[in-house]
Each structure stands twice: as structure tokens, then as C-alpha cells.
Design a protein around this motif. Structure first.
Motif, PDB file in Angstrom:
ATOM      1  N   THR A 105      -5.768  13.527   2.142  1.00 46.85           N
ATOM      2  CA  THR A 105      -5.922  12.216   1.515  1.00 46.85           C
ATOM      3  C   THR A 105      -6.434  12.368   0.088  1.00 46.85           C
ATOM      4  O   THR A 105      -7.026  13.392  -0.277  1.00 46.85           O
ATOM      5  N   GLN A 106      -6.235  11.319  -0.695  1.00 47.73           N
ATOM      6  CA  GLN A 106      -6.713  11.335  -2.072  1.00 47.73           C
ATOM      7  C   GLN A 106      -8.235  11.473  -2.115  1.00 47.73           C
ATOM      8  O   GLN A 106      -8.775  12.168  -2.983  1.00 47.73           O
ATOM      9  N   THR A 107      -8.920  10.845  -1.183  1.00 45.58           N
ATOM     10  CA  THR A 107     -10.380  10.958  -1.124  1.00 45.58           C
ATOM     11  C   THR A 107     -10.792  12.397  -0.812  1.00 45.58           C
ATOM     12  O   THR A 107     -11.717  12.931  -1.426  1.00 45.58           O
ATOM     13  N   GLN A 108     -10.100  13.035   0.121  1.00 43.43           N
ATOM     14  CA  GLN A 108     -10.402  14.434   0.447  1.00 43.43           C
ATOM     15  C   GLN A 108     -10.149  15.341  -0.754  1.00 43.43           C
ATOM     16  O   GLN A 108     -10.920  16.265  -1.007  1.00 43.43           O
ATOM     17  N   ILE A 134       4.982  16.448  -5.522  1.00 44.77           N
ATOM     18  CA  ILE A 134       4.358  15.926  -4.304  1.00 44.77           C
ATOM     19  C   ILE A 134       4.980  14.579  -3.948  1.00 44.77           C
ATOM     20  O   ILE A 134       5.655  13.962  -4.776  1.00 44.77           O
ATOM     21  N   VAL A 135       4.723  14.168  -2.721  1.00 46.98           N
ATOM     22  CA  VAL A 135       5.007  12.788  -2.313  1.00 46.98           C
ATOM     23  C   VAL A 135       3.719  12.219  -1.732  1.00 46.98           C
ATOM     24  O   VAL A 135       2.931  12.942  -1.108  1.00 46.98           O
ATOM     25  N   ARG A 136       3.506  10.942  -1.991  1.00 48.19           N
ATOM     26  CA  ARG A 136       2.357  10.241  -1.420  1.00 48.19           C
ATOM     27  C   ARG A 136       2.904   9.204  -0.448  1.00 48.19           C
ATOM     28  O   ARG A 136       3.900   8.538  -0.721  1.00 48.19           O
ATOM     29  N   HIS A 137       2.224   9.082   0.675  1.00 48.91           N
ATOM     30  CA  HIS A 137       2.651   8.094   1.665  1.00 48.91           C
ATOM     31  C   HIS A 137       1.434   7.529   2.364  1.00 48.91           C
ATOM     32  O   HIS A 137       0.363   8.161   2.407  1.00 48.91           O
ATOM     33  N   LEU A 138       1.602   6.332   2.895  1.00 50.92           N
ATOM     34  CA  LEU A 138       0.500   5.674   3.594  1.00 50.92           C
ATOM     35  C   LEU A 138       0.325   6.259   4.981  1.00 50.92           C
ATOM     36  O   LEU A 138       1.296   6.630   5.649  1.00 50.92           O
ATOM     37  N   SER A 139      -0.910   6.303   5.423  1.00 49.65           N
ATOM     38  CA  SER A 139      -1.224   6.758   6.772  1.00 49.65           C
ATOM     39  C   SER A 139      -0.794   5.689   7.769  1.00 49.65           C
ATOM     40  O   SER A 139      -0.939   4.497   7.507  1.00 49.65           O
ATOM     41  N   PHE A 140      -0.273   6.111   8.905  1.00 51.89           N
ATOM     42  CA  PHE A 140       0.074   5.151   9.961  1.00 51.89           C
ATOM     43  C   PHE A 140      -1.187   4.546  10.567  1.00 51.89           C
ATOM     44  O   PHE A 140      -1.197   3.417  11.003  1.00 51.89           O
ATOM     45  N   ASP A 168      -4.236   4.122   9.001  1.00 52.73           N
ATOM     46  CA  ASP A 168      -5.007   3.302   8.071  1.00 52.73           C
ATOM     47  C   ASP A 168      -4.152   3.064   6.838  1.00 52.73           C
ATOM     48  O   ASP A 168      -4.006   3.948   6.006  1.00 52.73           O
ATOM     49  N   ARG A 169      -3.601   1.883   6.719  1.00 48.94           N
ATOM     50  CA  ARG A 169      -2.656   1.569   5.644  1.00 48.94           C
ATOM     51  C   ARG A 169      -3.293   1.603   4.248  1.00 48.94           C
ATOM     52  O   ARG A 169      -2.616   1.494   3.255  1.00 48.94           O
ATOM     53  N   ARG A 170      -4.617   1.749   4.165  1.00 48.99           N
ATOM     54  CA  ARG A 170      -5.290   1.866   2.867  1.00 48.99           C
ATOM     55  C   ARG A 170      -5.367   3.316   2.404  1.00 48.99           C
ATOM     56  O   ARG A 170      -5.711   3.585   1.264  1.00 48.99           O
ATOM     57  N   THR A 171      -5.064   4.236   3.292  1.00 45.57           N
ATOM     58  CA  THR A 171      -5.212   5.662   3.000  1.00 45.57           C
ATOM     59  C   THR A 171      -3.883   6.269   2.579  1.00 45.57           C
ATOM     60  O   THR A 171      -2.901   6.173   3.300  1.00 45.57           O
ATOM     61  N   HIS A 172      -3.891   6.878   1.385  1.00 42.97           N
ATOM     62  CA  HIS A 172      -2.708   7.585   0.898  1.00 42.97           C
ATOM     63  C   HIS A 172      -2.865   9.076   1.187  1.00 42.97           C
ATOM     64  O   HIS A 172      -3.884   9.665   0.870  1.00 42.97           O
ATOM     65  N   MET A 173      -1.842   9.651   1.792  1.00 37.87           N
ATOM     66  CA  MET A 173      -1.826  11.088   2.077  1.00 37.87           C
ATOM     67  C   MET A 173      -0.835  11.759   1.137  1.00 37.87           C
ATOM     68  O   MET A 173       0.124  11.136   0.685  1.00 37.87           O
TER      69      MET A 173
END
Length: 168
Positions: A73-76, A101-107, A109-114
Motif C-alpha cells: 500500500t501507499q501508506t506502507q 507500476i499499476v495502482r489499484h484499489l483494495s477489495f 478497503d476501497r480507500r486503500t491503493h495497492m
């Protein structure tokens, strides 16, 4: 009126001070100055060894974290790279725009980008890592193994002591 505490040499209007006799004052013990110069020299060596593929060291750090940790995640990334979220976001945007890279939403938590590296990102990171090995070796060779361990420990102590603490 000249300051009586400063050498008269500084007030000679016709010639500069003799370089070898410059008074550095507090700068003799100003560790921040030495850290800045060391960083700039290390960064120049990094860029020279990587040539056209040189990324900013922070971008290389972030890309390496993504390659080695798919779906990070972006936070990590911000926490692991010890960079603020806005710098990480700018780096990720650049990497995404350059198809690394590609960024996608977590299934979950829709606020979390992976983030996941593309094949191009994986290949670039591998090429840079191979070239960066010589840079790492040059840094390691500049300091003896015993001094290197002490130096790393000292830097970590300085970071811990000076880093602003989040309010509890």
C-alpha cells in the motif's frame, strides 16, 4: 564599523581572504553540512554508475519496495521508505505515467491503493540494482567494516533523536 571579533582580513576591500585561512566558525563541527556534502557526493556516484537509467534514489527505493512486495500500500511505502506521503504520491504518479507500476484499489478497503510493478518496472529495477551494486560497494569501501557498522548505528541514533515525534 568593523566587528572587532572578526579578523581584519575580512574587511580588506581590495583582495579576498586567503582560502587556506578561511574561518569556518561553527561550520567546523556542523554535522549537517558534512551529511549534505556526503549525500551529494554519494548521489553523484549513484547517477554516474547508473547512467541513463538513473532514477532519483528515493524513486529507486520505492520501486524496489514495490517489486519485492507486490500489492504494497501507499501508506506502507511511505513508512518503509521513511518519506512523507506527498513525496511518495508524486513518485508513484511518475512511475504509473511511465508504465513501471499499476495502482489499484483494495477489495477489502476501497480507500486503500495497492501498488504492483509492471514487467517494465521489474526489469528496470533489476537493471538498476545490478548497476547499483557497484555504488554500494564503493560506499562500503570508503569506510572500514567496523566503522561502517558504527556509522550506520550513529546515523540511526541521530534519526531517532531528531525525528519529530507524533503527538500521543
Amino acid at each position: 564599523m568593523p566587528d572587532p571579533d572578526l579578523p581584519a582580513l575580512l574587511y580588506d576591500k581590495h583582495s579576498p581572504p586567503v582560502f587556506e585561512e578561511l574561518d569556518y566558525g561553527i561550520l567546523h563541527d556542523f554535522i549537517g553540512q558534512h551529511l549534505r556534502v556526503a549525500y551529494e557526493v554519494a548521489y553523484a556516484d549513484f547517477k554516474l554508475r547508473l547512467g541513463d537509467e538513473a532514477l532519483k534514489p528515493g524513486y529507486f527505493t520505492i520501486l524496489t519496495l514495490i517489486v519485492r512486495n507486490p500489492r504494497i500500500t501507499q501508506t506502507q511505502i511511505a513508512l518503509a521508505s521513511e518519506r512523507d506521503k506527498s513525496n511518495v504520491t508524486n513518485a508513484l504518479r511518475w512511475m504509473e505515467d511511465n508504465a513501471l507500476i499499476v495502482r489499484h484499489l483494495s477489495f477489502n478497503d476501497r480507500r486503500t491503493h495497492m501498488c504492483t510493478a509492471t514487467q517494465a518496472g521489474i526489469e528496470l529495477q533489476a537493471r538498476i540494482e545490478r548497476k547499483a551494486a557497484a555504488h554500494v560497494q564503493a560506499l562500503n569501501d570508503a569506510i572500514s567494516p567496523l566503522s561502517r557498522a558504527d556509522f550506520a548505528r550513529t546515523l540511526k541514533q541521530m534519526i531517532a533523536a531528531l525525528q519529530p515525534q507524533a503527538p500521543e
